[in-house]
Enzyme design. Structure first.
Site, PDB file in Angstrom:
ATOM      1  N   TYR A 240      35.100  42.807  33.602  1.00 31.82           N
ATOM      2  CA  TYR A 240      35.766  43.193  34.854  1.00 31.82           C
ATOM      3  C   TYR A 240      36.352  44.594  34.699  1.00 31.82           C
ATOM      4  O   TYR A 240      36.109  45.475  35.521  1.00 31.82           O
ATOM      5  CB  TYR A 240      36.841  42.146  35.137  1.00 31.82           C
ATOM      6  CG  TYR A 240      37.679  42.314  36.367  1.00 31.82           C
ATOM      7  CD1 TYR A 240      37.344  41.648  37.539  1.00 31.82           C
ATOM      8  CD2 TYR A 240      38.847  43.066  36.350  1.00 31.82           C
ATOM      9  CE1 TYR A 240      38.146  41.741  38.661  1.00 31.82           C
ATOM     10  CE2 TYR A 240      39.647  43.161  37.469  1.00 31.82           C
ATOM     11  CZ  TYR A 240      39.297  42.499  38.627  1.00 31.82           C
ATOM     12  OH  TYR A 240      40.095  42.589  39.742  1.00 31.82           O
TER      13      TYR A 240
ATOM     14  N   ASP B 128      44.898  39.364  46.491  1.00 31.69           N
ATOM     15  CA  ASP B 128      45.376  40.620  45.897  1.00 31.69           C
ATOM     16  C   ASP B 128      46.084  41.458  46.948  1.00 31.69           C
ATOM     17  O   ASP B 128      45.439  42.032  47.801  1.00 31.69           O
ATOM     18  CB  ASP B 128      44.200  41.402  45.317  1.00 31.69           C
ATOM     19  CG  ASP B 128      44.639  42.605  44.486  1.00 31.69           C
ATOM     20  OD1 ASP B 128      45.847  42.954  44.512  1.00 31.69           O
ATOM     21  OD2 ASP B 128      43.784  43.203  43.824  1.00 31.69           O
TER      22      ASP B 128
ATOM     23  N   ASP C 187      46.604  39.907  36.436  1.00 36.13           N
ATOM     24  CA  ASP C 187      45.598  39.093  37.113  1.00 36.13           C
ATOM     25  C   ASP C 187      45.479  37.765  36.389  1.00 36.13           C
ATOM     26  O   ASP C 187      45.409  37.732  35.154  1.00 36.13           O
ATOM     27  CB  ASP C 187      44.217  39.764  37.086  1.00 36.13           C
ATOM     28  CG  ASP C 187      44.009  40.757  38.216  1.00 36.13           C
ATOM     29  OD1 ASP C 187      44.934  40.986  39.027  1.00 36.13           O
ATOM     30  OD2 ASP C 187      42.898  41.319  38.282  1.00 36.13           O
TER      31      ASP C 187
END
Length: 120
Positions: free
Chosen positions: A14, A38, A96
């Site tokens: 990612y 997000d 995250d």
């Protein structure tokens, strides 16, 4: 259940996808019915098209990511990473948390950051 290695490798991929300017590499990590939140508190984005648009825009804006520490696994189907988003004129400190399906694809991404985590 995905392995720790699968989850940690996906989160590194990612970061690498972002930093190489390749939104397709990032979105390929997600399952077809995945959900992205997000930041947490905003409405979720659901499905491939919404996720591709979100990451396409983020990469087009020139966002680069730097890990603030190692990717963390869990005793379950989640992994997390603390990182800084560097984008023109600002930095955003983020954590995250990703939930993975049995196939190792991300099924849910939650980005934890708030107004105090943005530096101009």
């Amino acid at each position: 259940m995905p392995t720790q290695e699968q989850m940690k490798s996906a989160l590194q991929a990612y970061v690498d996808g972002f930093n190489s300017g390749d939104p397709a590499a990032v979105t390929a990590l997600f399952a077809d019915g995945a959900v992205v939140v997000d930041p947490v508190g905003d409405p979720p984005m659901e499905g491939r098209a919404a996720i591709e648009e979100f990451y396409g825009n983020a990469v087009a804006a020139g966002a680069k990511l730097s890990l603030d520490g190692p990717v963390r696994g869990s005793h379950g189907d989640r992994a997390a990473m603390a990182f800084t988003v560097h984008v023109t004129g600002m930095r955003i400190r983020v954590i995250d948390v990703m939930t993975f399906g049995a196939d190792g694809k991300i099924v849910r991404m939650e980005a934890h950051w708030g107004p105090d985590d943005i530096e101009h």
